[in-house]
Motif scaffolding. Structure first.
Motif, short mmCIF file in Angstrom:
data_model
loop_
_atom_site.label_atom_id
_atom_site.label_comp_id
_atom_site.label_asym_id
_atom_site.label_seq_id
_atom_site.Cartn_x
_atom_site.Cartn_y
_atom_site.Cartn_z
N PHE A 1 -3.83 5.62 -7.52
CA PHE A 1 -4.61 5.83 -8.79
C PHE A 1 -5.81 5.67 -8.36
CE2 PHE A 1 -7.44 2.03 -9.46
CZ PHE A 1 -7.23 1.61 -10.21
N GLU A 2 -6.89 5.47 -9.49
CA GLU A 2 -8.11 6.29 -9.82
C GLU A 2 -8.36 5.30 -10.66
OE1 GLU A 2 -9.18 10.58 -8.94
OE2 GLU A 2 -6.81 11.05 -9.13
N CYS A 3 -9.87 5.24 -10.13
CA CYS A 3 -10.45 4.88 -11.03
C CYS A 3 -12.35 4.57 -11.01
CB CYS A 3 -10.70 3.59 -10.99
SG CYS A 3 -11.11 1.61 -10.17
N VAL A 4 -12.83 4.75 -11.74
CA VAL A 4 -14.41 4.76 -12.39
C VAL A 4 -14.99 3.47 -12.51
CG1 VAL A 4 -16.84 5.49 -12.75
CG2 VAL A 4 -14.94 7.25 -12.33
N ALA A 5 -15.57 2.46 -11.62
CA ALA A 5 -15.75 0.66 -11.60
C ALA A 5 -17.04 1.40 -10.16
CB ALA A 5 -14.82 0.62 -10.92
N GLN A 6 -17.63 -0.14 -10.37
CA GLN A 6 -18.87 0.00 -10.19
C GLN A 6 -18.57 -1.42 -8.11
OE1 GLN A 6 -21.74 -2.47 -11.77
NE2 GLN A 6 -22.48 -1.46 -13.62
N ASN A 7 -17.91 -1.91 -7.72
CA ASN A 7 -17.37 -2.62 -6.97
C ASN A 7 -16.02 -2.61 -7.19
OD1 ASN A 7 -17.38 -5.11 -7.38
ND2 ASN A 7 -19.46 -4.72 -8.25
N PHE A 8 -15.64 -3.46 -5.96
CA PHE A 8 -14.14 -3.88 -5.58
C PHE A 8 -14.17 -4.83 -4.75
CE2 PHE A 8 -14.70 -0.92 -2.52
CZ PHE A 8 -14.60 -1.37 -1.02
N LYS A 9 -12.81 -6.25 -4.48
CA LYS A 9 -12.07 -6.99 -4.08
C LYS A 9 -11.48 -6.94 -3.50
CE LYS A 9 -15.96 -10.15 -4.85
NZ LYS A 9 -16.39 -11.20 -5.58
N ILE A 10 -11.42 -6.85 -2.36
CA ILE A 10 -9.92 -7.46 -1.45
C ILE A 10 -8.98 -8.51 -1.21
CG2 ILE A 10 -8.43 -6.25 0.58
CD1 ILE A 10 -10.22 -4.36 0.60
N HIS A 11 -8.09 -8.75 -1.49
CA HIS A 11 -7.46 -10.12 -1.44
C HIS A 11 -5.98 -9.97 -0.73
CE1 HIS A 11 -10.30 -12.35 -3.96
NE2 HIS A 11 -10.32 -10.78 -4.63
N ILE A 12 -6.12 -10.38 -0.22
CA ILE A 12 -4.59 -10.38 0.75
C ILE A 12 -3.55 -11.57 0.74
CG2 ILE A 12 -3.65 -9.96 3.22
CD1 ILE A 12 -5.13 -7.43 2.36
N ASN A 13 -2.57 -11.24 0.34
CA ASN A 13 -1.64 -12.10 0.00
C ASN A 13 0.32 -12.11 0.60
OD1 ASN A 13 -2.89 -13.93 -2.51
ND2 ASN A 13 -3.37 -11.95 -2.57
N LYS A 14 0.84 -13.25 0.28
CA LYS A 14 2.00 -12.63 1.06
C LYS A 14 2.47 -13.05 -0.05
CE LYS A 14 5.11 -12.50 4.21
NZ LYS A 14 5.62 -12.44 5.59
N GLY A 15 3.97 -12.47 -0.71
CA GLY A 15 4.74 -12.65 -1.47
C GLY A 15 5.89 -11.27 -1.79
N SER A 16 6.32 -12.31 -3.54
CA SER A 16 6.54 -10.42 -3.92
C SER A 16 5.90 -10.00 -4.61
CB SER A 16 8.81 -11.08 -4.29
OG SER A 16 8.05 -12.22 -5.40
N MET A 17 6.41 -9.22 -5.50
CA MET A 17 5.28 -8.81 -6.67
C MET A 17 4.83 -9.69 -7.90
SD MET A 17 3.46 -5.74 -5.83
CE MET A 17 2.87 -5.02 -4.66
N LYS A 18 6.52 -10.06 -8.04
CA LYS A 18 6.71 -10.47 -9.03
C LYS A 18 5.92 -11.84 -9.24
CE LYS A 18 11.44 -9.57 -10.67
NZ LYS A 18 12.84 -9.55 -10.58
N GLU A 19 5.65 -12.42 -7.96
CA GLU A 19 4.58 -13.96 -8.17
C GLU A 19 3.42 -13.41 -7.46
OE1 GLU A 19 7.58 -15.96 -4.76
OE2 GLU A 19 6.52 -14.56 -3.88
N ILE A 20 3.27 -11.94 -7.43
CA ILE A 20 1.91 -11.89 -7.20
C ILE A 20 1.03 -11.29 -8.67
CG2 ILE A 20 0.49 -9.84 -6.70
CD1 ILE A 20 1.59 -11.95 -4.37
#
Length: 171
Positions: free
Chosen positions: A143-162
């Motif tokens: 995955f590549e992108c051009v963006a200004q910034n990012f935030k990271i969130h940690i969760n637990k679950g299935s991809m369908k729930e995410i």
């Protein structure tokens, strides 16, 4: 994809959580100005002996990182996978699978600026300001992108729930 020149510099980003080496199963959800990428984290059970295969799928209840890229100008999701990684134009600069990077002095950003320069009110300095090129390299894709910034969130679950959580961050 884009072509690189001698100015692109690959810098590893250590603040991104390590994706699963075998099955990160990344999912991308994008709106016009935000993009969220969710992927399973490298979570090896303490009691795993390494002799059995642990199957992970979109229904698996696992630790997940959701990375939200804010003010995203462009993104790419697809090949190469880890076995064909040397085909990426930045692989000989230190880009490698299973890792996250920022590309300094990015050819992709410079090409975007060049294309935008036909605009009658184009100003190179303001166009380039704040744009960063990120690369997240997974097992079967990047995955590549051009963006200004990012935030990271940690969760637990299935991809369908995410997926609904990703929508909350991007809409």
């Amino acid at each position: 994809m884009y072509e690189v020149d001698s100015k692109d510099k690959v810098v590893e980003l250590t603040e991104f959580p390590q994706s699963s080496i075998g099955a990160p199963i990344p999912i991308v959800l994008a709106s016009e100005h935000k993009v969220a990428v969710a992927y399973y984290l490298n979570d090896v059970p303490v009691d795993w002996d390494g002799l059995t295969i642990r199957m992970i799928g979109t229904d698996s209840n696992e630790p997940v990182a959701i990375v939200v890229f804010d003010i995203c100008y462009a993104h790419y999701f697809g090949p190469p996978n880890d076995e064909a990684f040397s085909g990426h134009p930045l692989s000989n600069r230190g880009l490698k699978p299973y890792t996250s990077f920022e590309i300094l002095n990015s050819s992709w950003i410079r090409k975007m600026e060049s294309r935008n320069s036909i605009h009658p009110y184009h100003d190179m300095e303001s166009f380039m300001k704040g744009k960063r090129h990120f690369v997240l390299a997974f097992h079967d894709s990047i995955f590549e992108c051009v963006a200004q910034n990012f935030k990271i969130h940690i969760n637990k679950g299935s991809m369908k729930e995410i997926i609904p959580k990703m929508g909350e961050f991007t809409l």
